[in-house]
Design a protein around this motif. Structure first.
Motif: not given
Length: 484
Positions: A387-395, A429-430
């Protein structure tokens, strides 16, 4: 009676090997003629024997005219000259046998021995004939049969002697071939000139190493203490850096201390008798590599296989074969054992350990990129599942507070005869790959410690999946056949 005597003469003529045979059966001799033959004077005997014999069995027999010298004695007994002539003409020669395949020098002694036996037999026969001149036809028949059996026995003995000679010669040839093979093996075992490595013979390997002196023991102890202090300093530096994942720091510490601390149960000492005493833990809580859901024997066999990877790698290099596939297979076999021992092999789970083996001609950059892509894909799967959601910028913009954090992922890159350990934090994510350590399987003195490094890496992944085993769902799909 005539028919009986005629039958006896016919049998004697065909069975006796030393009696002159005729093409027609001889006529039977009546009792009256037999008496006249022994009682009549020589002139009358010559006249009677010169006549043509009557017809016997419907055939006309050939008439024979005997000389006066032969009639003066027993008419049915041969003279010594006639007997010796027949012996010389009918004597067997070793050259007539087709079994003469060995050298004549080997069979000469045996042939002379056989000839002496035959000569002694002939002399005995001649003496017996002189003493038994007045014997009946039945005794002559028996003597002829005995003489024929003696000849057959002599021939059989000669054949057996020749066969024994052939067997002796074959045994000598086999021994010579075995000696030549051993010499060839010794020549092949010798290294060519110019080889940098010294020649090692089996006797040298069997010899026990000399007992180290007190000074050598002190020097070894001081060197080991210095290495231990150096490794502890490296661990402290990693802790002080602050950018390590907690599980990654535990992995690094276990790898650095794998030859200085307890790691396996003391019950495995019989299966690993050559390992140092310091590696065996008396308390199960202090062990790191252990058995959980499987028996101890399977855990020992799995660990023995992973500790022998270095030996197999050097064998592959020696015969000019690639080593990557071999190392990859050994690691995956140990991973399979860990899944069964962890009790989650029938559960649905996202892997936390990835193994990538380089192929022929692939560069280091290509292998690194391939490992990065696979581990990043697994990281995304873990974040979605938790359940961890990340946007397009990797945040990260949302996460389920009731679920655990994404785990640390482990990777093993196999390139040539090296194994490179990397990790990736799936919660970030980064995050990028972090290189932990690399191990060279061509170093003979590091076989055990390199094998323990692989086992520690696999057990780290097993322990994490065991901790979340109750959250995993049962896999209803049948297991695939790994041998198919």
């Amino acid at each position: 009676m005539n028919a009986i005597y005629k039958l006896k003469d016919t049998v004697v003529g065909y069975l006796s090997p030393k009696r002159q045979r005729t093409t027609e059966p001889s006529p039977a001799t009546s009792a009256t003629e037999r008496d006249a033959l022994f009682l009549a004077p020589p002139a009358e005997q010559e006249q009677e024997l010169g006549e043509v014999a009557p017809i016997a069995f419907g055939k006309t027999s050939v008439s024979y005219t005997l000389t006066t010298d032969l009639v003066t004695q027993n008419g049915k007994k041969r003279t010594r000259e006639e007997f010796e002539f027949e012996e010389e003409s009918n004597a067997l020669c070793p050259d007539d046998s087709i079994s003469q395949v060995i050298a004549r020098s080997e069979s000469q002694g045996e042939t002379e021995k056989n000839s002496e036996e035959e000569e002694s037999g002939d002399e005995d026969e001649e003496e017996g004939e002189d003493e038994e001149e007045g014997s009946t036809e039945e005794s002559e028949l028996k003597e002829s049969e005995d003489e024929g059996s003696d000849v057959e026995v002599a021939e059989e003995e000669e054949v057996l002697d020749l066969e024994n000679g052939d067997e002796d010669q074959e045994l000598e040839e086999d021994e010579e071939e075995a000696e030549d093979d051993s010499q060839d093996d010794n020549e092949d075992s010798i290294e060519p000139e110019g080889s940098s490595e010294p020649i090692v013979y089996e006797d040298e390997e069997i010899e026990a190493t000399p007992e180290p002196t007190a000074e050598e023991k002190v020097a070894e102890f001081l060197a080991r203490q210095a290495e231990l202090e150096s490794r502890k300093q490296d661990i402290e530096k990693a802790r002080a850096a602050g950018d390590w994942h907690p599980d990654g720091l535990i992995l690094y510490e276990r790898l650095m201390m794998r030859s200085f601390e307890e790691i396996i149960p003391i019950g495995w000492r019989m299966d690993f008798p050559t390992l140092p005493e310091v590696l065996f833990a008396r308390e199960k809580e202090n062990t790191f590599i252990n058995a959980n859901y499987l028996i101890e024997g399977r855990a020992c066999r799995a660990l023995q296989g992973i500790l022998k990877v270095g030996v197999g790698v050097r064998d592959k290099i020696l015969v000019g074969r690639p080593t990557e596939k071999f190392i990859e297979k050994q690691i995956k076999d140990y991973i399979k054992w860990s899944e069964q021992d962890g009790g989650y092999h029938k559960k649905r789970f996202i892997p936390v350990l990835t193994v990538v083996a380089a192929k022929l001609g692939q560069s280091t950059e290509f292998i690194t990129k391939s490992m990065t892509n696979q581990m990043q894909f697994l990281a995304e799967r873990h974040r979605e599942y938790l359940g961890v959601h990340v946007n397009e910028d990797g945040v990260i913009y949302s996460m389920d507070a009731n679920k655990r954090a994404p785990p640390l992922l482990y990777g093993i890159i196999v390139a040539q005869h090296f194994a490179i350990f990397v990790t990736l934090d799936s919660a970030d994510p980064k995050a990028t790959l972090r290189s932990i350590e690399h191990f060279d399987f061509t170093k003979k003195n590091m076989d055990v410690w390199n094998g323990f490094a692989l086992a520690i890496m696999v057990v780290m992944a097993r322990n994490y999946l065991m901790s979340i085993k109750d959250e995993l769902e049962t896999d209803d799909e049948p297991e695939s056949d790994v041998d198919a």
